[in-house]
Scaffold this active site. Structure first.
Site, mmCIF file in Angstrom:
data_model
loop_
_atom_site.group_PDB
_atom_site.id
_atom_site.type_symbol
_atom_site.label_atom_id
_atom_site.label_comp_id
_atom_site.label_asym_id
_atom_site.label_seq_id
_atom_site.Cartn_x
_atom_site.Cartn_y
_atom_site.Cartn_z
ATOM 1 N N ARG A 56 7.116 8.321 2.192
ATOM 2 C CA ARG A 56 6.612 7.300 1.864
ATOM 3 C C ARG A 56 5.864 7.716 0.712
ATOM 4 O O ARG A 56 4.925 7.999 0.059
ATOM 5 C CB ARG A 56 6.392 5.879 2.364
ATOM 6 C CG ARG A 56 6.874 5.154 2.495
ATOM 7 C CD ARG A 56 8.378 4.554 2.096
ATOM 8 N NE ARG A 56 8.788 5.237 1.116
ATOM 9 C CZ ARG A 56 10.560 5.661 1.416
ATOM 10 N NH1 ARG A 56 10.636 5.454 3.054
ATOM 11 N NH2 ARG A 56 10.670 5.845 0.844
ATOM 12 N N GLN A 86 -1.136 -6.732 0.078
ATOM 13 C CA GLN A 86 -0.250 -6.689 0.742
ATOM 14 C C GLN A 86 0.535 -4.940 1.143
ATOM 15 O O GLN A 86 1.015 -4.152 1.595
ATOM 16 C CB GLN A 86 1.291 -7.235 0.774
ATOM 17 C CG GLN A 86 0.945 -8.306 0.956
ATOM 18 C CD GLN A 86 2.230 -9.121 0.685
ATOM 19 O OE1 GLN A 86 2.597 -9.624 1.121
ATOM 20 N NE2 GLN A 86 1.953 -9.624 -0.646
ATOM 21 N N VAL A 88 0.777 -0.897 1.218
ATOM 22 C CA VAL A 88 0.115 0.121 1.728
ATOM 23 C C VAL A 88 -0.725 1.050 1.201
ATOM 24 O O VAL A 88 -1.116 2.537 1.194
ATOM 25 C CB VAL A 88 0.657 0.371 2.691
ATOM 26 C CG1 VAL A 88 1.254 -0.489 4.189
ATOM 27 C CG2 VAL A 88 2.195 1.620 2.242
ATOM 28 N N HIS A 104 -2.099 -5.508 4.638
ATOM 29 C CA HIS A 104 -0.877 -4.660 6.024
ATOM 30 C C HIS A 104 -0.963 -2.803 5.966
ATOM 31 O O HIS A 104 0.186 -2.605 6.245
ATOM 32 C CB HIS A 104 0.600 -4.650 5.034
ATOM 33 C CG HIS A 104 1.231 -5.791 5.338
ATOM 34 N ND1 HIS A 104 2.440 -6.372 4.553
ATOM 35 C CD2 HIS A 104 0.671 -7.175 5.688
ATOM 36 C CE1 HIS A 104 2.482 -7.959 4.593
ATOM 37 N NE2 HIS A 104 1.585 -8.326 5.694
ATOM 38 N N THR A 171 5.040 -10.313 -5.596
ATOM 39 C CA THR A 171 5.215 -10.270 -4.554
ATOM 40 C C THR A 171 6.451 -11.547 -4.548
ATOM 41 O O THR A 171 5.651 -12.626 -4.754
ATOM 42 C CB THR A 171 4.356 -10.573 -3.891
ATOM 43 O OG1 THR A 171 4.797 -10.924 -2.000
ATOM 44 C CG2 THR A 171 3.226 -11.748 -4.201
#
Ligand code: OAD
Length: 232
Positions: A56, A86, A88, A104, A171
């Site tokens: 990732r 949310q 990353v 997150h 989302t």
């Protein structure tokens, strides 16, 4: 200045080339989150977990912020802007936004396995077994896994409660507690949801649903809000 709070999910980064989680080609269609993003997974096979996040991170370093991330930056000249994400990824930061709360965690950071507050930057894309933090303990990705607490939720709720305008982007609103943020926003505050597949319960007051991709939808909404700010 009025307070604008923007709440983003994986959909805002889709047009940068990062997969979402639950769309047809989403991450959780290829991987089982129990096997790569949970405390059990880490206990069972930490190498696999590290590999998942290393991939990732490698990909993140190859992509760029898109029109939606960039449009949001303009809002801060007209509004007191906070972004709660949310995600990353660091695409909001790289676009130039500043007031950002990562619910997150952050892919480009690591934390000690024995102290979640001991956080450090990851140099490059790879985090390996044997990489240790200041306390001499193994480092793990600084991301919230399924089954873990969301320590940033309390400040996020406080920020949501103060919003004069609340904008939700990309989302599915399926993951809690994050998805509950909308419930804390003042009934009177205008709310916008930008998502091509938006579906949300009708008990949210003053909600405008914009079924568009983030690139188009956010650019247009930001233009409208800037115009409104100028006429206030
Ligand atoms: P999801 O994959 O659940 O939802 C992505 C949303 O983005 C969907 O509603 C899509 O319709 C929308 N979408 C897709 N392309 C878009 C585009 N170009 N523009 C705008 N919207 C688009 O992702 P999240 O809701 O972010 O948590 O997932 C929430 C959490 O679940 C993540 O933070 C992650 C995941 O498991 C952890 O890893 C803890």
């Amino acid at each position: 200045m009025k307070k604008v709070v923007v709440f983003t999910g994986a959909g805002i980064s889709a047009e940068s080339g990062l997969k979402t989680f639950r769309d047809d080609n989403g991450m959780w269609k290829t991987y089982r989150f129990e096997e790569v993003a949970s405390p059990d997974a880490w206990a069972r096979d930490p190498e696999l977990v590290l590999e998942f996040y290393n991939l990732r991170r490698k990909q993140l370093l190859e992509v760029e912020p898109n029109a939606a991330h960039k449009a949001l930056v303009k809002l801060k000249d007209y509004y007191d802007l906070t972004i709660i994400t949310q995600n990353v990824d660091d695409l909001h930061e790289r676009a130039g936004s500043t007031n950002i709360l990562h619910l997150h965690g952050e892919l480009r950071k690591a934390q000690s396995i024995s102290n979640e507050n001991l956080v450090c930057d990851i140099d490059g894309w790879e985090l390996k077994m044997g990489d240790k933090g200041e306390d001499g303990k193994q480092l793990r990705p600084n991301v919230v896994w399924f089954g873990e607490q969301v320590p940033q939720m309390i400040p996020a709720v406080r920020i949501a409660q103060q919003a004069d305008i609340f904008i939700v982007i990309g989302t599915s609103l399926l993951v809690y507690p994050a998805a509950s943020l909308l419930q804390y926003v003042n009934d009177e505050a205008p709310k916008y949801l930008i998502d091509p597949k938006a579906s949300v319960s009708s008990n949210i007051r003053n909600l405008t649903i914009i079924r568009k991709n983030a690139g188009d939808g956010v650019t247009k909404l930001v233009e409208d809000l800037i115009q409104k700010a100028n006429t206030l």
